[in-house]
Design a protein around this motif. Structure first.
Motif, PDB file in Angstrom:
ATOM      1  N   GLU A 160       0.816  -1.211   0.000  1.00 25.79           N
ATOM      2  CA  GLU A 160       0.000   0.000   0.000  1.00 25.79           C
ATOM      3  C   GLU A 160       0.849   1.261   0.000  1.00 25.79           C
ATOM      4  N   LEU A 161       1.957   1.266   0.743  1.00 25.66           N
ATOM      5  CA  LEU A 161       2.795   2.459   0.813  1.00 25.66           C
ATOM      6  C   LEU A 161       3.434   2.794  -0.529  1.00 25.66           C
ATOM      7  N   SER A 162       3.776   1.782  -1.303  1.00 24.70           N
ATOM      8  CA  SER A 162       4.435   2.029  -2.587  1.00 24.70           C
ATOM      9  C   SER A 162       3.452   2.190  -3.750  1.00 24.70           C
ATOM     10  N   GLU A 163       2.146   2.072  -3.485  1.00 27.86           N
ATOM     11  CA  GLU A 163       1.157   2.249  -4.556  1.00 27.86           C
ATOM     12  C   GLU A 163       1.243   3.610  -5.242  1.00 27.86           C
ATOM     13  N   PRO A 164       1.505   4.710  -4.497  1.00 24.95           N
ATOM     14  CA  PRO A 164       1.633   6.009  -5.181  1.00 24.95           C
ATOM     15  C   PRO A 164       2.732   6.040  -6.235  1.00 24.95           C
ATOM     16  N   LEU A 165       3.765   5.219  -6.092  1.00 24.72           N
ATOM     17  CA  LEU A 165       4.822   5.174  -7.104  1.00 24.72           C
ATOM     18  C   LEU A 165       4.271   4.640  -8.421  1.00 24.72           C
ATOM     19  N   VAL A 166       3.408   3.626  -8.316  1.00 25.66           N
ATOM     20  CA  VAL A 166       2.794   3.057  -9.515  1.00 25.66           C
ATOM     21  C   VAL A 166       1.892   4.086 -10.182  1.00 25.66           C
ATOM     22  N   ALA A 167       1.122   4.804  -9.358  1.00 27.17           N
ATOM     23  CA  ALA A 167       0.209   5.811  -9.893  1.00 27.17           C
ATOM     24  C   ALA A 167       0.961   6.965 -10.551  1.00 27.17           C
ATOM     25  N   ALA A 168       2.123   7.314 -10.002  1.00 29.73           N
ATOM     26  CA  ALA A 168       2.893   8.439 -10.544  1.00 29.73           C
ATOM     27  C   ALA A 168       3.647   8.078 -11.813  1.00 29.73           C
ATOM     28  N   ALA A 169       3.903   6.792 -12.019  1.00 31.65           N
ATOM     29  CA  ALA A 169       4.752   6.362 -13.135  1.00 31.65           C
ATOM     30  C   ALA A 169       4.013   6.406 -14.459  1.00 31.65           C
ATOM     31  N   ARG A 170       4.681   6.958 -15.442  1.00 29.00           N
ATOM     32  CA  ARG A 170       4.156   6.934 -16.812  1.00 29.00           C
ATOM     33  C   ARG A 170       4.217   5.522 -17.374  1.00 29.00           C
ATOM     34  N   GLU A 171       5.237   4.785 -16.973  1.00 28.55           N
ATOM     35  CA  GLU A 171       5.352   3.390 -17.367  1.00 28.55           C
ATOM     36  C   GLU A 171       6.146   2.623 -16.324  1.00 28.55           C
ATOM     37  N   THR A 172       5.951   1.309 -16.320  1.00 23.69           N
ATOM     38  CA  THR A 172       6.658   0.429 -15.399  1.00 23.69           C
ATOM     39  C   THR A 172       7.474  -0.579 -16.191  1.00 23.69           C
ATOM     40  N   LEU A 173       8.753  -0.706 -15.854  1.00 24.41           N
ATOM     41  CA  LEU A 173       9.625  -1.711 -16.449  1.00 24.41           C
ATOM     42  C   LEU A 173      10.006  -2.713 -15.362  1.00 24.41           C
ATOM     43  N   THR A 174      10.111  -3.962 -15.759  1.00 25.43           N
ATOM     44  CA  THR A 174      10.505  -5.018 -14.835  1.00 25.43           C
ATOM     45  C   THR A 174      11.786  -5.665 -15.329  1.00 25.43           C
ATOM     46  N   CYS A 175      12.721  -5.886 -14.407  1.00 26.19           N
ATOM     47  CA  CYS A 175      13.934  -6.628 -14.729  1.00 26.19           C
ATOM     48  C   CYS A 175      13.969  -7.853 -13.832  1.00 26.19           C
ATOM     49  N   GLU A 176      13.819  -9.016 -14.436  1.00 34.53           N
ATOM     50  CA  GLU A 176      13.771 -10.255 -13.665  1.00 34.53           C
ATOM     51  C   GLU A 176      14.893 -11.191 -14.075  1.00 34.53           C
ATOM     52  N   ALA A 177      15.286 -12.047 -13.149  1.00 34.43           N
ATOM     53  CA  ALA A 177      16.318 -13.035 -13.426  1.00 34.43           C
ATOM     54  C   ALA A 177      15.700 -14.250 -14.096  1.00 34.43           C
ATOM     55  N   THR A 178      16.355 -14.748 -15.146  1.00 37.42           N
ATOM     56  CA  THR A 178      15.948 -15.991 -15.793  1.00 37.42           C
ATOM     57  C   THR A 178      17.180 -16.889 -15.894  1.00 37.42           C
ATOM     58  N   LYS A 179      16.985 -18.119 -16.305  1.00 32.69           N
ATOM     59  CA  LYS A 179      18.123 -19.032 -16.421  1.00 32.69           C
ATOM     60  C   LYS A 179      19.067 -18.620 -17.542  1.00 32.69           C
ATOM     61  N   PHE A 180      18.609 -17.730 -18.430  1.00 31.51           N
ATOM     62  CA  PHE A 180      19.452 -17.250 -19.520  1.00 31.51           C
ATOM     63  C   PHE A 180      20.054 -15.878 -19.237  1.00 31.51           C
ATOM     64  N   GLY A 181      19.736 -15.297 -18.091  1.00 35.19           N
ATOM     65  CA  GLY A 181      20.207 -13.954 -17.791  1.00 35.19           C
ATOM     66  C   GLY A 181      19.036 -13.049 -17.457  1.00 35.19           C
ATOM     67  N   PRO A 182      19.275 -11.750 -17.273  1.00 38.74           N
ATOM     68  CA  PRO A 182      18.204 -10.825 -16.908  1.00 38.74           C
ATOM     69  C   PRO A 182      17.296 -10.512 -18.091  1.00 38.74           C
ATOM     70  N   ARG A 183      16.033 -10.235 -17.797  1.00 35.45           N
ATOM     71  CA  ARG A 183      15.076  -9.890 -18.852  1.00 35.45           C
ATOM     72  C   ARG A 183      14.311  -8.644 -18.434  1.00 35.45           C
ATOM     73  N   PHE A 184      14.286  -7.642 -19.299  1.00 40.82           N
ATOM     74  CA  PHE A 184      13.492  -6.444 -19.098  1.00 40.82           C
ATOM     75  C   PHE A 184      12.149  -6.620 -19.793  1.00 40.82           C
ATOM     76  N   THR A 185      11.086  -6.233 -19.114  1.00 39.67           N
ATOM     77  CA  THR A 185       9.740  -6.334 -19.665  1.00 39.67           C
ATOM     78  C   THR A 185       8.985  -5.057 -19.356  1.00 39.67           C
ATOM     79  N   ASP A 186       8.184  -4.580 -20.324  1.00 39.01           N
ATOM     80  CA  ASP A 186       7.345  -3.421 -20.046  1.00 39.01           C
ATOM     81  C   ASP A 186       5.911  -3.870 -19.802  1.00 39.01           C
ATOM     82  N   GLU A 187       5.034  -2.908 -19.562  1.00 37.50           N
ATOM     83  CA  GLU A 187       3.655  -3.227 -19.202  1.00 37.50           C
ATOM     84  C   GLU A 187       2.892  -3.905 -20.340  1.00 37.50           C
ATOM     85  N   GLU A 188       3.348  -3.697 -21.571  1.00 38.47           N
ATOM     86  CA  GLU A 188       2.659  -4.277 -22.714  1.00 38.47           C
ATOM     87  C   GLU A 188       3.171  -5.667 -23.061  1.00 38.47           C
ATOM     88  N   GLY A 189       4.099  -6.163 -22.238  1.00 36.00           N
ATOM     89  CA  GLY A 189       4.580  -7.523 -22.448  1.00 36.00           C
ATOM     90  C   GLY A 189       5.720  -7.640 -23.434  1.00 36.00           C
TER      91      GLY A 189
END
Length: 250
Positions: A160-189
């Motif tokens: 709940e405390l970090s929800e305002p960050l989501v609301a303020a963001a024009r876009e969200t990017l995710t960087c996750e670990a995979t067995k092949f290395g890091p992967r960046f993903t945006d909201e549109e997949g």
């Protein structure tokens, strides 16, 4: 939205003007954030302003990743150790950015990792913490809008405390670990897996992995790179990024 994930052959997401929330898998540490910041500076002129909480601005990591130490001279770091100090730094940031622009060093990027971290401490009531956080998010959004620069935020927890960050963001990017290395993903997949191949197997993300990406990016951008690569990770070879300052220094 169609995004350019290549940056001249280097597979890192390009940062757009506005507020971006970057969610990074905790197992990847601070290296993806440092790599994204340096990658942006390789393609843009101007200065990066980094408002730190929780030790995300690691000088040795930035130094080892940077293709040349002169890029560190374009990073100004302010460190907050309490929510009140952090809020004070962000209150001063518009003036700091304006003064820099007057000195012909326009802002290229604002970085605020762990934006919510200090506002979770016991020395501040929860409602007051949320109010402080929301008001400073408005300050950052105004800088992004008025200066037309990217403002990159990360959060320490999704709640709940970090929800305002989501609301303020024009876009969200995710960087996750995979067995092949890091992967960046945006909201549109749209995503791109960053792969570092070594012999018959795969090398998981390391400092050497990010160094390779940034050196490739530097060559594509026409930047000079030291022939011997980044300096060894010893205290004598570690400069500060533009003299990191304490809250009192701002």
């Amino acid at each position: 939205m169609q995004r350019d994930w290549s940056n001249g052959g280097v597979e890192l997401p390009s940062l757009q003007p506005g507020v971006t929330l970057l969610d990074i898998d905790s197992s990847l540490g601070v290296e993806p954030l440092c790599a994204v910041v340096l990658d942006h500076l390789l393609g843009e002129s101007g200065r990066a302003f980094w408002v730190d909480a929780g030790g995300h601005a690691r000088t040795r990591t930035l130094h080892r990743l940077a293709p040349h130490s002169r890029y560190l001279d374009r990073i100004t770091v302010g460190r907050g150790f309490t929510a009140y100090q952090h809020a004070s730094l962000l209150d001063r940031l518009p003036r700091i950015v304006s003064n820099s622009a007057l000195d012909r060093e326009p802002p290229a990027l604002v970085v605020v990792p762990g934006m919510d971290r200090l506002y979770r401490d016991d020395d501040i009531p929860r409602e007051q913490a949320r109010d402080l956080l929301v008001r400073r998010l408005a300050t950052l959004a105004a800088i992004a809008r008025e200066r037309e620069v990217p403002v990159v935020l990360t959060r320490s927890r999704e709640d709940e405390l970090s929800e305002p960050l989501v609301a303020a963001a024009r876009e969200t990017l995710t960087c996750e670990a995979t067995k092949f290395g890091p992967r960046f993903t945006d909201e549109e997949g749209e995503d791109e897996t960053l792969v570092y191949h070594l012999g018959d197997g795969w090398m998981q993300t390391t400092l050497a992995f990010w160094q390779e990406i940034l050196q490739h990016r530097a060559r594509a951008a026409g930047a000079l790179v030291d022939e011997d690569g980044p300096a060894a990770d010893t205290p004598g070879n570690v400069p500060s990024p533009s003299t990191p300052v304490t809250p009192e220094g701002w």
